[in-house]
Design a protein around this motif. Sequence first.
Motif, PDB file in Angstrom:
ATOM      1  N   THR A  17       0.839  -1.205   0.000  1.00  0.00           N
ATOM      2  CA  THR A  17       0.000   0.000   0.000  1.00  0.00           C
ATOM      3  C   THR A  17       0.873   1.253   0.000  1.00  0.00           C
ATOM      4  OG1 THR A  17      -1.788  -1.124   1.163  1.00  0.00           O
ATOM      5  CG2 THR A  17      -1.769   1.275   1.278  1.00  0.00           C
ATOM      6  N   ALA A  18       1.931   1.246   0.796  1.00  0.00           N
ATOM      7  CA  ALA A  18       2.843   2.395   0.858  1.00  0.00           C
ATOM      8  C   ALA A  18       3.513   2.621  -0.492  1.00  0.00           C
ATOM      9  CB  ALA A  18       3.897   2.167   1.939  1.00  0.00           C
ATOM     10  N   ILE A  19       3.879   1.550  -1.165  1.00  0.00           N
ATOM     11  CA  ILE A  19       4.519   1.654  -2.479  1.00  0.00           C
ATOM     12  C   ILE A  19       3.535   2.237  -3.490  1.00  0.00           C
ATOM     13  CG2 ILE A  19       5.441   0.312  -4.419  1.00  0.00           C
ATOM     14  CD1 ILE A  19       6.619  -1.608  -2.228  1.00  0.00           C
ATOM     15  N   ARG A  20       2.287   1.743  -3.470  1.00  0.00           N
ATOM     16  CA  ARG A  20       1.278   2.259  -4.392  1.00  0.00           C
ATOM     17  C   ARG A  20       1.018   3.744  -4.147  1.00  0.00           C
ATOM     18  NH1 ARG A  20      -2.796  -0.731  -3.122  1.00  0.00           N
ATOM     19  NH2 ARG A  20      -3.921   0.789  -1.870  1.00  0.00           N
ATOM     20  N   GLN A  21       0.841   4.114  -2.886  1.00  0.00           N
ATOM     21  CA  GLN A  21       0.565   5.518  -2.562  1.00  0.00           C
ATOM     22  C   GLN A  21       1.730   6.421  -2.934  1.00  0.00           C
ATOM     23  OE1 GLN A  21      -0.508   5.153   1.596  1.00  0.00           O
ATOM     24  NE2 GLN A  21      -2.676   4.855   1.127  1.00  0.00           N
ATOM     25  N   ALA A  22       2.949   5.947  -2.708  1.00  0.00           N
ATOM     26  CA  ALA A  22       4.141   6.726  -3.068  1.00  0.00           C
ATOM     27  C   ALA A  22       4.214   6.928  -4.576  1.00  0.00           C
ATOM     28  CB  ALA A  22       5.394   6.026  -2.565  1.00  0.00           C
ATOM     29  N   THR A  23       3.917   5.869  -5.311  1.00  0.00           N
ATOM     30  CA  THR A  23       3.951   5.948  -6.777  1.00  0.00           C
ATOM     31  C   THR A  23       2.920   6.944  -7.287  1.00  0.00           C
ATOM     32  OG1 THR A  23       4.661   3.635  -6.910  1.00  0.00           O
ATOM     33  CG2 THR A  23       3.754   4.611  -8.911  1.00  0.00           C
ATOM     34  N   LEU A  24       1.712   6.865  -6.757  1.00  0.00           N
ATOM     35  CA  LEU A  24       0.645   7.768  -7.198  1.00  0.00           C
ATOM     36  C   LEU A  24       0.965   9.221  -6.855  1.00  0.00           C
ATOM     37  CD1 LEU A  24      -2.492   5.668  -6.145  1.00  0.00           C
ATOM     38  CD2 LEU A  24      -1.531   5.921  -8.433  1.00  0.00           C
ATOM     39  N   ARG A  25       1.496   9.427  -5.645  1.00  0.00           N
ATOM     40  CA  ARG A  25       1.816  10.788  -5.213  1.00  0.00           C
ATOM     41  C   ARG A  25       2.937  11.385  -6.074  1.00  0.00           C
ATOM     42  NH1 ARG A  25       3.583   9.729  -0.412  1.00  0.00           N
ATOM     43  NH2 ARG A  25       1.477   9.362   0.348  1.00  0.00           N
ATOM     44  N   LEU A  26       3.990  10.616  -6.288  1.00  0.00           N
ATOM     45  CA  LEU A  26       5.115  11.108  -7.078  1.00  0.00           C
ATOM     46  C   LEU A  26       4.731  11.321  -8.536  1.00  0.00           C
ATOM     47  CD1 LEU A  26       8.030   8.960  -5.596  1.00  0.00           C
ATOM     48  CD2 LEU A  26       7.747  11.438  -5.398  1.00  0.00           C
ATOM     49  N   ALA A  27       3.876  10.455  -9.052  1.00  0.00           N
ATOM     50  CA  ALA A  27       3.436  10.612 -10.439  1.00  0.00           C
ATOM     51  C   ALA A  27       2.707  11.929 -10.625  1.00  0.00           C
ATOM     52  CB  ALA A  27       2.533   9.444 -10.839  1.00  0.00           C
ATOM     53  N   ARG A  28       1.925  12.327  -9.607  1.00  0.00           N
ATOM     54  CA  ARG A  28       1.220  13.616  -9.691  1.00  0.00           C
ATOM     55  C   ARG A  28       2.173  14.784  -9.510  1.00  0.00           C
ATOM     56  NH1 ARG A  28      -0.588  16.638  -5.699  1.00  0.00           N
ATOM     57  NH2 ARG A  28      -0.600  14.921  -4.208  1.00  0.00           N
ATOM     58  N   GLU A  29       3.089  14.657  -8.563  1.00  0.00           N
ATOM     59  CA  GLU A  29       3.971  15.776  -8.238  1.00  0.00           C
ATOM     60  C   GLU A  29       5.101  15.975  -9.251  1.00  0.00           C
ATOM     61  OE1 GLU A  29       5.345  14.864  -4.326  1.00  0.00           O
ATOM     62  OE2 GLU A  29       3.433  15.374  -3.362  1.00  0.00           O
ATOM     63  N   GLN A  30       5.639  14.869  -9.776  1.00  0.00           N
ATOM     64  CA  GLN A  30       6.822  14.965 -10.633  1.00  0.00           C
ATOM     65  C   GLN A  30       6.588  14.508 -12.067  1.00  0.00           C
ATOM     66  OE1 GLN A  30      10.245  13.120  -8.796  1.00  0.00           O
ATOM     67  NE2 GLN A  30       9.734  13.911  -6.773  1.00  0.00           N
ATOM     68  N   LEU A  96     -21.818  11.797 -14.057  1.00  0.00           N
ATOM     69  CA  LEU A  96     -21.779  12.435 -12.741  1.00  0.00           C
ATOM     70  C   LEU A  96     -20.921  11.610 -11.776  1.00  0.00           C
ATOM     71  CD1 LEU A  96     -22.952  15.053 -11.663  1.00  0.00           C
ATOM     72  CD2 LEU A  96     -24.881  13.760 -10.754  1.00  0.00           C
ATOM     73  N   ASN A  97     -21.055  10.291 -11.828  1.00  0.00           N
ATOM     74  CA  ASN A  97     -20.214   9.416 -11.008  1.00  0.00           C
ATOM     75  C   ASN A  97     -18.739   9.599 -11.351  1.00  0.00           C
ATOM     76  OD1 ASN A  97     -22.362   8.332  -9.635  1.00  0.00           O
ATOM     77  ND2 ASN A  97     -22.337   6.362 -10.679  1.00  0.00           N
ATOM     78  N   TYR A  98     -18.452   9.711 -12.646  1.00  0.00           N
ATOM     79  CA  TYR A  98     -17.062   9.884 -13.085  1.00  0.00           C
ATOM     80  C   TYR A  98     -16.478  11.164 -12.485  1.00  0.00           C
ATOM     81  CZ  TYR A  98     -13.082  10.959 -16.083  1.00  0.00           C
ATOM     82  OH  TYR A  98     -11.831  11.289 -16.537  1.00  0.00           O
ATOM     83  N   ALA A  99     -17.234  12.246 -12.555  1.00  0.00           N
ATOM     84  CA  ALA A  99     -16.749  13.523 -12.023  1.00  0.00           C
ATOM     85  C   ALA A  99     -16.507  13.434 -10.523  1.00  0.00           C
ATOM     86  CB  ALA A  99     -17.742  14.636 -12.342  1.00  0.00           C
ATOM     87  N   HIS A 100     -17.464  12.882  -9.785  1.00  0.00           N
ATOM     88  CA  HIS A 100     -17.324  12.793  -8.329  1.00  0.00           C
ATOM     89  C   HIS A 100     -16.192  11.849  -7.926  1.00  0.00           C
ATOM     90  CE1 HIS A 100     -21.758  14.202  -7.833  1.00  0.00           C
ATOM     91  NE2 HIS A 100     -20.924  15.218  -7.847  1.00  0.00           N
ATOM     92  N   THR A 101     -16.048  10.739  -8.655  1.00  0.00           N
ATOM     93  CA  THR A 101     -14.992   9.775  -8.343  1.00  0.00           C
ATOM     94  C   THR A 101     -13.611  10.366  -8.598  1.00  0.00           C
ATOM     95  OG1 THR A 101     -16.423   7.912  -8.886  1.00  0.00           O
ATOM     96  CG2 THR A 101     -14.067   7.493  -8.904  1.00  0.00           C
ATOM     97  N   THR A 102     -13.444  11.028  -9.714  1.00  0.00           N
ATOM     98  CA  THR A 102     -12.134  11.602 -10.030  1.00  0.00           C
ATOM     99  C   THR A 102     -11.787  12.764  -9.097  1.00  0.00           C
ATOM    100  OG1 THR A 102     -13.186  12.885 -11.821  1.00  0.00           O
ATOM    101  CG2 THR A 102     -12.096  10.831 -12.436  1.00  0.00           C
ATOM    102  N   LEU A 103     -12.812  13.491  -8.645  1.00  0.00           N
ATOM    103  CA  LEU A 103     -12.567  14.535  -7.652  1.00  0.00           C
ATOM    104  C   LEU A 103     -12.098  13.933  -6.334  1.00  0.00           C
ATOM    105  CD1 LEU A 103     -15.554  17.009  -8.146  1.00  0.00           C
ATOM    106  CD2 LEU A 103     -13.122  17.618  -8.229  1.00  0.00           C
ATOM    107  N   SER A 104     -12.645  12.774  -5.985  1.00  0.00           N
ATOM    108  CA  SER A 104     -12.310  12.106  -4.723  1.00  0.00           C
ATOM    109  C   SER A 104     -10.974  11.374  -4.770  1.00  0.00           C
ATOM    110  CB  SER A 104     -13.407  11.097  -4.351  1.00  0.00           C
ATOM    111  OG  SER A 104     -14.640  11.737  -4.213  1.00  0.00           O
ATOM    112  N   HIS A 105     -10.498  11.066  -5.968  1.00  0.00           N
ATOM    113  CA  HIS A 105      -9.253  10.300  -6.134  1.00  0.00           C
ATOM    114  C   HIS A 105      -8.333  10.986  -7.140  1.00  0.00           C
ATOM    115  CE1 HIS A 105     -12.273   7.280  -4.808  1.00  0.00           C
ATOM    116  NE2 HIS A 105     -11.273   6.854  -4.065  1.00  0.00           N
ATOM    117  N   PRO A 106      -7.820  12.179  -6.798  1.00  0.00           N
ATOM    118  CA  PRO A 106      -7.002  12.921  -7.769  1.00  0.00           C
ATOM    119  C   PRO A 106      -5.715  12.206  -8.166  1.00  0.00           C
ATOM    120  CG  PRO A 106      -6.917  13.969  -5.612  1.00  0.00           C
ATOM    121  CD  PRO A 106      -7.993  12.925  -5.546  1.00  0.00           C
ATOM    122  N   ASP A 107      -5.037  11.556  -7.221  1.00  0.00           N
ATOM    123  CA  ASP A 107      -3.781  10.876  -7.549  1.00  0.00           C
ATOM    124  C   ASP A 107      -4.034   9.682  -8.462  1.00  0.00           C
ATOM    125  OD1 ASP A 107      -2.506  12.719  -5.981  1.00  0.00           O
ATOM    126  OD2 ASP A 107      -2.032  11.342  -4.343  1.00  0.00           O
TER     127      ASP A 107
END
Length: 198
Positions: A17-30, A96-107
């Motif tokens: 889980t930590a690896i996945r979250q790190a990957t998602l965060r870095l992909a957004r930031e860098q 509408l689901n797509y918009a709300h889901t993507t807002l809730s999961h930006p990374d």
Amino acid sequence: MIVYYSGMRTKDKNKMTAIRQATLRLAREQGIQNLSMAKIAKQAHVSPATLYIYYPDQKAMFSQIYLEVKDIIDGDLYHEVDRQAPVRVQFEALMLNYAHTTLSHPDETNFMQAVQQNPSLVSEAAFQKGQQRGAYLEALYQRGVAEQLLQALPLPIVVAHTFQPLAYLVQTATQTQTALPDKWLKQSIQMSWNALRV
């Protein structure tokens, strides 16, 4: 009796889980193109060698994360959508689901879109599996065409006039950290429907 154990180490779900979250965060930031196994390991607070216990290489890691992200996004996309409802009702609910889901999961959304734009980041098998999960959307569109509600258009044009406008609104709201009014979403969905209808 002597029991011998192989050199295989048990996978730790918390580390995965930590690896996945790190990957998602870095992909957004860098940006996903700038990621390396070393950067991901450092962000996840694991050793680089640990990554290779879970994934043989970066493409395998991205492939697994891509499918996990698709599960999250697609799972919410179809939430409480009545598949027996008229095409337009289903279309509006999905958008509408797509918009709300993507807002809730930006990374997760950022990662999914990066892979969609550059499928070579993941294995061909993973990308095809991810695309197959959208079969319901394509079937709904074809039903709309068959019922003479929607124009028969190439799928990229359909995507460009449905998901892309919402993706832009969501991305702008995420980057500026501002609320995205439901009124705007509904107006965008209405415009998409109008662009596709016969």
